[in-house]
Design a protein around this motif. Structure first.
Motif, PDB file in Angstrom:
ATOM      1  N   PRO A   1      26.288  16.786  36.581  1.00  0.00           N
ATOM      2  CA  PRO A   1      24.720  16.739  36.413  1.00  0.00           C
ATOM      3  C   PRO A   1      24.352  16.045  35.127  1.00  0.00           C
ATOM      4  O   PRO A   1      22.974  15.889  35.256  1.00  0.00           O
ATOM      5  CB  PRO A   1      25.061  18.279  36.006  1.00  0.00           C
ATOM      6  N   LEU A   2      25.029  15.659  34.172  1.00  0.00           N
ATOM      7  CA  LEU A   2      24.308  15.258  33.147  1.00  0.00           C
ATOM      8  C   LEU A   2      24.395  13.406  32.912  1.00  0.00           C
ATOM      9  O   LEU A   2      23.756  12.852  32.848  1.00  0.00           O
ATOM     10  CB  LEU A   2      24.994  15.633  31.519  1.00  0.00           C
ATOM     11  N   SER A   3      25.895  13.174  33.100  1.00  0.00           N
ATOM     12  CA  SER A   3      26.014  11.524  32.946  1.00  0.00           C
ATOM     13  C   SER A   3      25.892  10.777  34.314  1.00  0.00           C
ATOM     14  O   SER A   3      25.910   9.490  34.335  1.00  0.00           O
ATOM     15  CB  SER A   3      27.495  11.475  32.311  1.00  0.00           C
ATOM     16  N   GLY A   4      26.054  11.398  35.694  1.00  0.00           N
ATOM     17  CA  GLY A   4      26.047  10.942  36.692  1.00  0.00           C
ATOM     18  C   GLY A   4      27.559  10.420  37.133  1.00  0.00           C
ATOM     19  O   GLY A   4      27.543   9.393  38.202  1.00  0.00           O
ATOM     20  N   ASN A   5      28.527  10.696  36.569  1.00  0.00           N
ATOM     21  CA  ASN A   5      29.906  10.404  36.804  1.00  0.00           C
ATOM     22  C   ASN A   5      30.446  11.454  38.128  1.00  0.00           C
ATOM     23  O   ASN A   5      29.422  11.942  38.604  1.00  0.00           O
ATOM     24  CB  ASN A   5      30.685  10.644  35.592  1.00  0.00           C
TER      25      ASN A   5
ATOM     26  N   LEU B   1      40.333  12.503  34.800  1.00  0.00           N
ATOM     27  CA  LEU B   1      39.480  13.673  34.033  1.00  0.00           C
ATOM     28  C   LEU B   1      39.278  13.171  32.782  1.00  0.00           C
ATOM     29  O   LEU B   1      40.183  12.734  32.067  1.00  0.00           O
ATOM     30  CB  LEU B   1      40.586  14.744  33.923  1.00  0.00           C
ATOM     31  N   ALA B   2      37.951  13.484  32.293  1.00  0.00           N
ATOM     32  CA  ALA B   2      37.530  12.885  31.332  1.00  0.00           C
ATOM     33  C   ALA B   2      36.445  13.831  30.724  1.00  0.00           C
ATOM     34  O   ALA B   2      35.630  14.699  31.468  1.00  0.00           O
ATOM     35  CB  ALA B   2      37.129  11.541  31.146  1.00  0.00           C
ATOM     36  N   GLY B   3      35.975  13.786  29.376  1.00  0.00           N
ATOM     37  CA  GLY B   3      34.779  14.059  28.835  1.00  0.00           C
ATOM     38  C   GLY B   3      33.751  13.235  28.846  1.00  0.00           C
ATOM     39  O   GLY B   3      34.133  12.067  28.701  1.00  0.00           O
ATOM     40  N   SER B   4      32.550  13.424  29.108  1.00  0.00           N
ATOM     41  CA  SER B   4      31.560  12.269  29.066  1.00  0.00           C
ATOM     42  C   SER B   4      30.947  12.282  27.667  1.00  0.00           C
ATOM     43  O   SER B   4      30.237  11.176  27.367  1.00  0.00           O
ATOM     44  CB  SER B   4      30.129  12.749  29.891  1.00  0.00           C
ATOM     45  N   GLY B   5      31.039  13.117  26.719  1.00  0.00           N
ATOM     46  CA  GLY B   5      30.403  13.053  25.525  1.00  0.00           C
ATOM     47  C   GLY B   5      29.023  13.637  25.329  1.00  0.00           C
ATOM     48  O   GLY B   5      28.307  13.783  24.252  1.00  0.00           O
ATOM     49  N   ARG B   6      28.670  14.163  26.620  1.00  0.00           N
ATOM     50  CA  ARG B   6      27.153  14.988  26.498  1.00  0.00           C
ATOM     51  C   ARG B   6      27.463  16.434  26.523  1.00  0.00           C
ATOM     52  O   ARG B   6      28.541  17.082  27.035  1.00  0.00           O
ATOM     53  CB  ARG B   6      26.520  14.527  27.843  1.00  0.00           C
ATOM     54  N   THR B   7      26.247  17.064  26.173  1.00  0.00           N
ATOM     55  CA  THR B   7      26.427  18.819  26.070  1.00  0.00           C
ATOM     56  C   THR B   7      25.189  19.210  26.803  1.00  0.00           C
ATOM     57  O   THR B   7      24.275  18.489  26.886  1.00  0.00           O
ATOM     58  CB  THR B   7      26.511  18.895  24.554  1.00  0.00           C
TER      59      THR B   7
END
Length: 214
Positions: A111-115, A160-166
């Motif tokens: 939803p946030l980064s488009g990954n 599996l990763a974090g995007s750094g967005r909140t």
């Protein structure tokens, strides 16, 4: 309390809380921390408002949230001996204790980064599909508790990763969890942290198993 009672029912197995045992094993309940972001893998009964609409998976900075507990299980249709160390490059499922669903991914956009979206999926018995399967990618013989690993989604090969967005409401401040195409990207390292670790009954070759009663 639910987790403690669950593990105490396995009275014939050697278990410990936060010991120095070396390996993550089949049947372990643990928290996973992203070593770059210092956030723990998390889920809850909140669905995505876009994409698949499935249960959302996020990351949080608190260490004592029960919604960050995951059970290490074999893939559907396979078995593993409780307490046996997980070999590197083994396929597993991560079962979310609180909601009884499995860590999952598929070709939806996050939803946030488009990954690639990461969600939780499965029925009330915790059975889902092949999208719940993840490969433990590491350079040792076994998944060590003191060493970060990567988790590669079997169906899509995303990591599996974090995007750094909140996120904002209703999960304000929680981090977005995604799948990314390259293991060399940022935020793809995960390490076992707090948990209830079940240990093997016999030592591995050249190793001494640590047996600690709860």
């Amino acid at each position: 309390m639910l987790i403690v009672l669950l593990l105490m029912s396995m009275c014939s197995w050697k278990i410990s809380y936060g010991s120095k045992a070396e390996f993550v094993t089949c049947g372990t309940i643990l928290k996973l921390i992203n070593t770059d972001l210092k956030l723990r893998l998390h889920s809850h009964d909140v669905k995505y408002g876009s994409g698949s609409g499935q249960q959302s998976v996020t990351a949080v900075d608190v260490s004592d949230d029960n919604n960050s507990h995951w059970l290490v299980k074999p893939v559907m249709g396979e078995t593993c001996k409780r307490g046996s160390p997980i070999k590197c490059n083994t396929n597993i499922r991560l079962h979310h204790i609180a909601t009884k669903k499995n860590l999952h991914s598929h070709y939806f956009s996050s939803p946030l980064s488009g990954n690639q979206e990461v969600s939780c999926y499965g029925d009330e018995d915790g059975e889902g599909d092949s999208g719940d399967n993840w490969t433990v990618v590491c350079n040792n013989d076994y998944w060590r508790r003191d060493t970060p690993v990567k988790l590669r989604h079997v169906d899509t090969t995303a990591y599996l990763a974090g995007s750094g967005r909140t996120f904002g409401r209703p999960i304000n401040g929680q981090g977005e969890i995604v799948g990314v195409s390259s293991q060399y990207g940022t935020y793809t390292d995960w390490q076992a942290k707090e948990g209830l670790f079940i240990h093997p009954g016999d030592p591995l070759p050249h190793q001494h198993a640590i047996h600690t009663e709860l």
